[in-house]
Design an enzyme around this catalytic site. Structure first.
Site, PDB file in Angstrom:
ATOM      1  N   ASP A  34      -6.415  19.331 -13.912  1.00  0.00           N
ATOM      2  CA  ASP A  34      -6.586  20.032 -15.222  1.00  0.00           C
ATOM      3  C   ASP A  34      -5.964  18.907 -15.880  1.00  0.00           C
ATOM      4  O   ASP A  34      -6.766  18.745 -17.282  1.00  0.00           O
ATOM      5  CB  ASP A  34      -5.452  21.181 -15.149  1.00  0.00           C
ATOM      6  CG  ASP A  34      -5.301  21.855 -16.624  1.00  0.00           C
ATOM      7  OD1 ASP A  34      -6.169  22.455 -16.926  1.00  0.00           O
ATOM      8  OD2 ASP A  34      -4.315  21.500 -17.078  1.00  0.00           O
ATOM      9  N   GLU A 106     -11.701  21.343 -10.940  1.00  0.00           N
ATOM     10  CA  GLU A 106     -10.554  20.412 -11.388  1.00  0.00           C
ATOM     11  C   GLU A 106      -9.853  19.895 -10.215  1.00  0.00           C
ATOM     12  O   GLU A 106      -9.369  18.737 -10.134  1.00  0.00           O
ATOM     13  CB  GLU A 106      -9.467  21.371 -12.165  1.00  0.00           C
ATOM     14  CG  GLU A 106      -9.786  21.910 -13.346  1.00  0.00           C
ATOM     15  CD  GLU A 106      -8.905  22.865 -14.267  1.00  0.00           C
ATOM     16  OE1 GLU A 106      -8.995  22.819 -15.459  1.00  0.00           O
ATOM     17  OE2 GLU A 106      -8.110  23.671 -13.555  1.00  0.00           O
TER      18      GLU A 106
END
Length: 224
Positions: A34, A106
């Site tokens: 992220d 991610e």
């Protein structure tokens, strides 16, 4: 499918393993990924849109790294067919769910970073987002209220609340002051404008910056 051959196959397996599978899963990798995606996309937006304001860059980045946008990239790479899910998630169609697909994307970015280093990770992520950033002027043109609401919805957060704080001045030249707040995040701001709508947009633009900064911290707290 993302253009990387892993030297460490265990990293790839972990990145593709959802927590419901009950094995070494991708939650920690998703946390790192992220942050990496946000940084690389922010750098790309800054580079390709030299005349964009902070608010415009924030709106564009938010639209590019939202859960639905990352899920779209994951579908394009057919990651849903590869993710390891527990029986419950498999039965309920978790391989199609935006949140699982976005988290897997991610996690893969983080796995590439750990497997091959910063430059390789940056190269591959930029390749995934280059076209989207290049044509992102239309996305950046979304008004701040719309972008903020879409970002909060994508993250499963409470919607923003707008309150009129004051209005002053002559009837033909009134100045409005509006507050925008998001419950549970401590994100709040005051906006001023010659109409209530303009003041709401100004406040939403400020809150966007706070929310974007709070999302990685919120993800870390959930993981903990």
């Amino acid at each position: 499918m993302l253009g990387h051959a892993f030297a460490d196959a265990l990293l790839l397996e972990q990145a593709l393993t959802h927590r419901s599978a009950g094995r070494r899963n991708n939650e920690r990798l998703e946390f790192l990924g992220d942050a990496l995606v946000n940084l690389i996309v922010a750098d790309l937006v800054y580079e390709q849109h030299p005349r964009a304001s902070e608010g415009e860059m924030t709106r564009l980045r938010s639209s590019l790294v939202s859960g639905s946008a990352l899920a779209e990239l994951a579908r394009a790479a057919e990651l849903g067919d590869l993710v390891h899910l527990g029986p419950g998630e498999l039965k309920s169609g978790g391989f199609r769910r935006d949140s699982i697909l976005a988290d897997t994307f991610e996690a893969l970015v983080a796995a590439i970073y750990l497997d091959a280093g910063w430059e390789r990770c940056r190269e591959l992520v930029r390749a995934q987002f280059a076209t989207r950033v290049a044509v992102g002027g239309a996305l950046a043109g979304k008004d701040a209220k719309t972008t903020l609401q879409e970002l909060l919805q994508a993250q499963g957060m409470a919607l923003p609340v707008y309150d009129l704080v004051s209005s002053s001045g002559e009837e033909h030249a009134k100045v409005f002051e509006v507050s925008c707040s998001v419950a549970g995040l401590g994100a709040a701001a005051l906006g001023r404008g010659l109409s209530r709508r303009a003041a709401e947009q100004a406040a939403a633009e400020q809150v966007l910056v706070s929310v974007q900064a709070a999302i990685p911290r919120r993800a870390a707290h959930r993981s903990a």
